[in-house]
Write an enzyme that holds these catalytic residues in place. Structure first.
Site, short mmCIF file in Angstrom:
data_model
loop_
_atom_site.label_atom_id
_atom_site.label_comp_id
_atom_site.label_asym_id
_atom_site.label_seq_id
_atom_site.Cartn_x
_atom_site.Cartn_y
_atom_site.Cartn_z
N PRO A 107 21.14 1.50 29.29
CA PRO A 107 21.32 1.37 30.74
C PRO A 107 20.90 -0.04 31.16
O PRO A 107 19.71 -0.37 31.09
CB PRO A 107 20.38 2.44 31.31
CG PRO A 107 20.17 3.41 30.19
CD PRO A 107 20.18 2.58 28.95
N LEU A 108 21.85 -0.86 31.55
CA LEU A 108 21.60 -2.27 31.87
C LEU A 108 21.58 -2.45 33.37
O LEU A 108 22.63 -2.42 34.02
CB LEU A 108 22.68 -3.14 31.22
CG LEU A 108 22.52 -4.65 31.31
CD1 LEU A 108 21.23 -5.12 30.65
CD2 LEU A 108 23.73 -5.36 30.67
N SER A 109 20.39 -2.64 33.92
CA SER A 109 20.23 -2.67 35.38
C SER A 109 20.42 -4.05 35.98
O SER A 109 20.54 -4.19 37.19
CB SER A 109 18.84 -2.16 35.75
OG SER A 109 17.85 -3.10 35.34
N GLY A 110 20.43 -5.09 35.12
CA GLY A 110 20.49 -6.45 35.64
C GLY A 110 19.13 -7.04 35.91
O GLY A 110 19.03 -8.14 36.46
N GLY A 111 18.05 -6.33 35.52
CA GLY A 111 16.69 -6.82 35.66
C GLY A 111 16.16 -7.40 34.36
O GLY A 111 16.84 -7.37 33.32
N ASP A 141 13.70 -6.42 32.30
CA ASP A 141 13.36 -5.52 31.20
C ASP A 141 14.60 -5.08 30.40
O ASP A 141 14.63 -5.21 29.18
CB ASP A 141 12.62 -4.29 31.72
CG ASP A 141 11.27 -4.65 32.31
OD1 ASP A 141 10.73 -5.71 31.96
OD2 ASP A 141 10.75 -3.87 33.13
N SER A 142 15.59 -4.55 31.09
CA SER A 142 16.78 -4.10 30.37
C SER A 142 17.55 -5.28 29.79
O SER A 142 18.16 -5.15 28.71
CB SER A 142 17.69 -3.26 31.28
OG SER A 142 18.16 -4.02 32.38
N LYS A 198 -9.12 3.32 -2.69
CA LYS A 198 -9.50 2.50 -1.54
C LYS A 198 -10.91 2.87 -1.10
O LYS A 198 -11.26 4.04 -0.97
CB LYS A 198 -8.49 2.73 -0.41
CG LYS A 198 -8.59 1.74 0.73
CD LYS A 198 -7.43 1.92 1.71
CE LYS A 198 -7.44 0.88 2.82
NZ LYS A 198 -6.30 1.05 3.74
N GLU A 249 0.83 -1.20 0.00
CA GLU A 249 0.00 0.00 0.00
C GLU A 249 0.87 1.26 0.00
O GLU A 249 1.85 1.36 0.74
CB GLU A 249 -0.90 -0.03 1.24
CG GLU A 249 -1.95 1.05 1.30
CD GLU A 249 -2.91 0.85 2.46
OE1 GLU A 249 -3.90 1.59 2.53
OE2 GLU A 249 -2.67 -0.05 3.30
N CYS A 307 -5.75 -3.44 1.59
CA CYS A 307 -5.56 -3.62 3.04
C CYS A 307 -6.85 -3.80 3.82
O CYS A 307 -7.41 -4.89 3.87
CB CYS A 307 -4.73 -2.46 3.61
SG CYS A 307 -3.98 -2.84 5.22
#
Length: 705
Positions: free
Chosen positions: A355-359, A361-362, A114, A45, A175
């Site tokens: 920013p890598l927090s160790g959780g 999500d990151s 369309k 499209e 579409c």
């Protein structure tokens, strides 16, 4: 007479307003289709200008440049002796339409506008276009002079018509028309149309491919016929990722399947099919034939051209196949990664900073970047020159050839663990281990000095120093102390994104990646302008539960063993002091609800359009086995209080990959106020009245028993 026809459909990575690149990709797709002996080629499209032009559609320049590209296509030797079906905006009688322009050998056969516009969720086509409302009606469209000079046509038909070639009949859908209850292919098929084309810009949502494939197959199951679906692919310049999935179906079965996630800018799907299979399939459906005998016919544009050859009796045809779907964690691994790749190469930056927090999500965000590196290496290994060229530009090395994902990841991903006095050794180790396994360039920063400097300034001016809750401070003091840490991390993230490569003697800057999941965004469980504020966020439309599933997938498929500890640890912001070396702050305790509950609230609020009272009514049934009506009421009221109190944060959300239909993704896609009366007095009173009635009813039943 001819029986077999060879047709082609495409998935193209078009980019809004990139007329040069879009033209190049369209021509390449036509060339590939012709080399595969196709006689009809359909593309996605609005492929000439790019689907995501948004308010650029208001500009006359967009229409002008689209016609200039169309002229190039008409003039090109590549587009001769094949029917080409391309998408662009067209102004007819001062009304702007989303159109397909179908041409053959420098002659425009039909402009098909369309008829049903996408105008929900992420789509706002009614803002820019008007639907063609005159069913089975064509008018005279007077061509611009730059097109007349090529086609030698003063005017061409525009409207709701079909093409009648020497051997078959072809009808067009665009579409959204496939998704509506009265899809044009129904009436077209009854009127004898044998080949249907659909040009789409259908974005990726987790699990959506199942619905799309079922719709295409069912389009020909009841009525017979051949169906070609073309789709946009890649990042068109916004939050959406279009996942390709071009396909060809016949008589209810899939014949050819395109790739759902790919770094290839041009994909052409070709199939050779027998028209007699369509005719024999339809012949025994007496109910269809009865309807066909009384149908109002479509205007037919006669085309002196055949899709088949008279001597094609020995031409082999394609047989039905079984569609192969990706699992949910595979979709998370591939979709956001392809989106990141498009964003990176088109922004011309040198990589990402996370920013890598160790959780969870990151870490999931880091894994998506690693997955991107894997896909880039795979594409280069398989001879994708354009990917190799882009990699070399990004890393500023004209001789570079990526061979290992970890080595490429070190070049384009910088991870940063920003510790405070409240950070644990466990998250520090988790971040370091994961960075080592994926190969990112990892740095550690202690932000305590900056945090204390800010509090020193505050104390000098006010003579007061706030305390954490564990030290006797108020809720307001406690929150302010947390927010300063979070916002300092954002400042450091952007500082290192701008200068990290410079410190290593390399040119360019880095894009900052955010890592707030969809549930946290919905609730507002983050600090405004903290390190969740970034350039882009690949997980902003993915729930916590789905991210955990993805983490498990990465453990099993990427062999990232450090993720085991990350997956088992309770989610925490680590912004409050620990007690005896142990974390006491957890996300779910702070929010007053679980991530699983948040996903339920989000789907009810956004997808089911549930206000407080309706949500309560639905959940007293869903949660009846473990929650009383009063407990349900308490949970619903708590959610709506926090949702409304934090709603202002939606206006500052980082642009996110849109993977969930309940993503708030700021006020562009979630058009609700951001200033609420958070007491919800009338709504909550209705809930309380209903709880009282239910409790009274239960007491009466107990008395009877």
């Amino acid at each position: 007479m001819g029986r077999t026809v060879t047709v082609a459909t495409c998935a193209l990575n078009q980019w809004a307003m990139d007329f040069d690149g879009n033209l190049e990709r369209i021509l390449k797709s036509i060339e590939i289709a012709k080399n595969e002996k196709a006689r009809y080629r359909v593309g996605p499209e609005l492929e000439i200008c790019g689907y995501g032009c948004s308010d650029h559609y208001y500009e006359s320049d967009t229409l002008l440049h689209s016609f200039q590209v169309l002229r190039k296509l008409l003039e090109s030797p590549v587009s001769q002796d094949i029917i080409c079906d391309v998408g662009m905006p067209v102004m007819h009688r001062n009304v702007r339409y989303n159109c397909r322009v179908i041409f053959l050998n420098r002659k425009i056969l039909l402009i098909r506008p369309k008829m049903a516009l996408a105008n929900t969720g992420n789509y706002r086509e009614m803002r820019w276009f008007t639907p063609w409302s005159r069913s089975r009606n064509v008018e005279e469209y007077f061509l611009p002079r730059i097109i007349q000079e090529v086609t030698l046509q003063e005017s061409v038909p525009i409207g709701d018509a079909v093409l009648s070639t020497l051997d078959t009949c072809i009808g067009t859908e665009i579409c959204e028309e496939l998704w509506i209850p009265t899809s044009p292919h129904i009436e077209m098929g009854i009127d004898g149309v044998e080949i249907f084309t659909n040009s789409s810009a259908s974005h990726h949502v987790l699990g959506k491919a199942h619905t799309r494939v079922e719709l295409v197959n069912s389009a020909t199951a009841k009525n017979g016929g051949i169906y070609l679906l073309a789709n946009q692919k890649g990042c068109d310049g916004d939050r959406l990722y279009y996942d390709g999935c071009a396909m060809i179906a016949m008589n209810g079965s899939t014949i050819a399947q395109g790739v759902q996630f790919s770094l290839d800018d041009v994909e052409v799907l070709v199939a050779t099919l027998d028209l007699e299979d369509v005719r024999s399939y339809r012949a025994e459906i007496s109910s269809r034939n009865l309807e066909a005998s009384k149908v109002t016919p479509y205007p037919r544009i006669k085309v002196h051209f055949a899709l088949s050859c008279s001597d094609d009796i020995c031409t082999p045809t394609n047989e039905p196949i079984q569609w192969k779907y990706h699992s949910l964690p595979e979709e998370i691994s591939l979709g956001p990664a392809c989106w990141l790749w498009d964003y990176l190469r088109r922004s011309k930056q040198g990589g990402f900073l996370l920013p890598l927090s160790g959780g969870v999500d990151s870490s999931a965000t880091a894994c998506i970047v690693y997955s991107m590196c894997c896909q880039v290496c795979y594409a280069v290994e398989n001879g994708n020159q354009s990917v190799l060229d882009d990699v070399r530009k990004i890393v500023n090395d004209e001789a570079y050839i990526p061979t290992e994902s970890q080595e490429l990841c070190r070049r384009i991903l910088t991870t940063c663990y920003m510790a405070s006095e409240n950070s644990s050794q466990e998250t520090h180790n988790n971040a370091k281990s994961l960075a080592g396994e994926i190969g990112s360039y990892h740095i550690n920063i202690n932000i305590d000095g900056a945090v204390k400097a800010i509090w020193g300034i505050f104390s000098t001016i006010t003579g007061r120093l706030p305390q954490y809750r564990v030290d006797g401070g108020s809720v307001r003091e406690n929150l302010a102390l947390q927010n300063v840490q979070a916002r300092i991390r954002m400042v450091f993230a952007y500082l290192f994104a701008q200068l990290s490569l410079w410190t290593r003697g390399m040119p360019g800057g880095l894009l900052v990646l955010g890592s707030a999941n969809v549930d946290e965004s919905l609730w507002g469980y983050y600090t405004k302008y903290d390190c969740s504020s970034a350039d882009i966020n690949p997980i902003g439309g993915i729930s916590k539960a789905d991210l955990k599933t993805f983490i498990q997938y990465c453990i099993e498929n990427f062999h990232l063993m450090s993720l085991k500890g990350i997956l088992s640890a309770p989610p925490t912001a680590e912004l409050e002091p620990m007690k005896k070396g142990h974390i006491v702050q957890t996300d779910e305790a702070d929010m007053g609800m679980t991530y699983a509950e948040l996903s339920v609230y989000g789907k009810l609020r956004k997808i089911a359009k549930a206000g407080p009272y309706t949500m309560f009514c639905k959940l007293i049934t869903v949660w009846k086995d473990f929650c009383s009506p009063r407990e349900v009421a308490s949970k619903v009221k708590h959610f709506f209080r926090m949702y409304s109190v934090n709603r202002h944060k939606m206006t500052t959300l980082t642009p996110s990959y849109h993977a969930a239909n309940y993503s708030p993704d700021d006020n562009r896609f979630d058009l609700r106020p951001f200033l609420y009366n958070s007491s919800w007095s009338w709504q909550f009173r209705c809930i309380d009245e209903q709880v009282s009635k239910l409790e009274t009813k239960d007491h009466k039943l107990e008395d009877v028993v």
